[in-house]
Design an enzyme around this catalytic site. Structure first.
Site, PDB file in Angstrom:
ATOM      1  CD  GLN A  34      -4.007  13.051   3.856  1.00  0.00           C
ATOM      2  OE1 GLN A  34      -3.654  12.524   5.152  1.00  0.00           O
ATOM      3  NE2 GLN A  34      -4.784  12.466   3.189  1.00  0.00           N
ATOM      4  CE1 TYR A  64      -0.810  -0.391   4.703  1.00  0.00           C
ATOM      5  CE2 TYR A  64       0.075  -0.599   7.005  1.00  0.00           C
ATOM      6  CZ  TYR A  64      -0.952  -0.291   6.348  1.00  0.00           C
ATOM      7  OH  TYR A  64      -2.078   0.398   6.831  1.00  0.00           O
ATOM      8  CG  ASP A 159      -4.403   1.222   3.580  1.00  0.00           C
ATOM      9  OD1 ASP A 159      -3.928   1.201   2.738  1.00  0.00           O
ATOM     10  OD2 ASP A 159      -3.402   1.375   4.535  1.00  0.00           O
TER      11      ASP A 159
HETATM   12  N1  LIG Z   1      -1.524   1.908   2.078  1.00  0.00           N
HETATM   13  C1  LIG Z   1      -0.640   2.523   2.834  1.00  0.00           C
HETATM   14  C2  LIG Z   1      -1.118   3.445   3.994  1.00  0.00           C
HETATM   15  C3  LIG Z   1      -0.286   3.705   4.769  1.00  0.00           C
HETATM   16  N2  LIG Z   1      -0.217   3.214   5.980  1.00  0.00           N
HETATM   17  C4  LIG Z   1      -0.019   3.870   7.282  1.00  0.00           C
HETATM   18  C5  LIG Z   1       1.451   4.966   6.807  1.00  0.00           C
HETATM   19  C6  LIG Z   1       1.780   5.689   8.109  1.00  0.00           C
HETATM   20  C7  LIG Z   1       2.247   4.512   9.220  1.00  0.00           C
HETATM   21  N3  LIG Z   1       2.706   5.561  10.260  1.00  0.00           N
HETATM   22  C8  LIG Z   1       1.320   3.895   9.557  1.00  0.00           C
HETATM   23  C9  LIG Z   1       0.597   3.090   8.198  1.00  0.00           C
END
Ligand SMILES: NCCCN[C@H]1CC[C@H](N)CC1
Length: 292
Positions: A34, A64, A159
């Site tokens: 990516q 999160y 995650d």
């Molecule tokens: N530790 C953070 C990881 C990121 N998690 C994702 C990032 C992008 C979002 N659309 C969904 C969760």
């Protein structure tokens, strides 16, 4: 324009875009998986972007990382062995480190570049890698789980980024089956489960797979993350049936965490009331997502 982050054409949120004013570009790179962008925003602090999708910001990452970690770990008695899939920024590791009962933390992240840039630009997250209980495995999670003995983990946290690109296979049935096999009876999975505003079909697909695969219980929880599309994101809490305890539905936190400190940041988002509230759904979501 460089100052607008556009992803109109992302199939995850068609016709929708969010923009953050770029104060200063801090890093741009490309791994075999990516594109990586890090910039300083006006009001959210530093921002990590992968393939044009906001992954985290200094300001709201706590919502999160804390919820995806403490919802599972506070719902089972003294978790000891924990596995993180993804999470190369280190934020989930930082949160797991708050749990004194944890003895080992395995993390399987596919992209070394994410780990490296987060160590340089997000020290408050990558502090998680400094915990002596952490064992890093760089590679594909499906491969890692294939070589994991049955019943190894008390908790597994997935995650993941969005299921387009490297994370596509992390929402498919075979993957959930290898997760269930790697959990001990009564063990718990918590995975990133997208937005109830935007992705109910995807969530319903995951719910039906998980209800078949995890005979214990399956619940959808959600939290507010302003810089994610729709401003909300969800988690699937899945329990594998069996001893030693009748699985306590993740709705009833049994481990208190208030005040637990680690070398990293204080807790800024999670608390027991937020834990319980996370499983309360608005009416449209109850209709579409609640499992019994
Ligand atoms: N530790 C953070 C990881 C990121 N998690 C994702 C990032 C992008 C979002 N659309 C969904 C969760």
């Amino acid at each position: 324009k460089a100052s607008k982050l556009q992803y109109y054409n992302n199939p995850m949120w068609p016709g929708e875009t969010h923009s953050l004013k770029v104060e200063k570009i801090l890093h741009q790179g490309k791994s075999p998986y990516q594109e990586v962008l890090i910039f300083e925003s006006l009001t959210y602090g530093k921002v990590l972007v992968l393939d044009g999708i906001v992954q985290l910001t200094d300001k709201d990452e706590c919502a999160y990382q804390e919820m995806i970690t403490h919802l599972p770990l506070c719902s089972i008695p003294s978790p000891k062995k924990v596995l993180v899939i993804g999470g190369g920024d280190g934020g989930v590791l930082r949160e797991i480190a708050r749990h004194g009962s944890v003895e080992s933390i395995d993390i399987c992240e596919i992209d070394q570049l994410v780990i490296d840039v987060c160590k340089d630009f997000f020290p408050d997250l990558s502090v998680g890698f400094k915990d002596p209980r952490v064992r890093l495995h760089v590679g594909d999670a499906v491969e890692f789980l294939r070589n994991t003995p049955e019943g190894t983990y008390d908790a597994i946290i997935v995650d993941s980024s969005d299921p387009i690109g490297p994370a596509q296979e992390l929402v498919e049935k075979p993957f959930f089956e290898t997760i269930a096999r790697a959990l001990r009876p009564g063990g718990v999975l918590c995975n990133q489960a997208e937005s109830m505003w935007l992705h109910t079909h995807l969530i319903q697909d995951m719910l039906s797979i998980c209800c078949e695969t995890f005979k214990g219980s399956v619940h959808y929880a959600w939290t507010s993350v302003p810089t994610y599309p729709s401003g909300a994101i969800g988690f699937l809490l899945c329990a594998k049936e069996g001893p030693p305890v009748n699985f306590l539905a993740p709705i009833n936190p049994i481990e208190k965490l208030e005040g637990a400190m680690t070398a990293g940041r204080d807790i800024r988002f999670y608390n027991t009331e937020m834990h319980k509230a996370a499983f309360v759904l608005p009416t449209f979501a109850k209709r579409e997502l609640e499992t019994y």
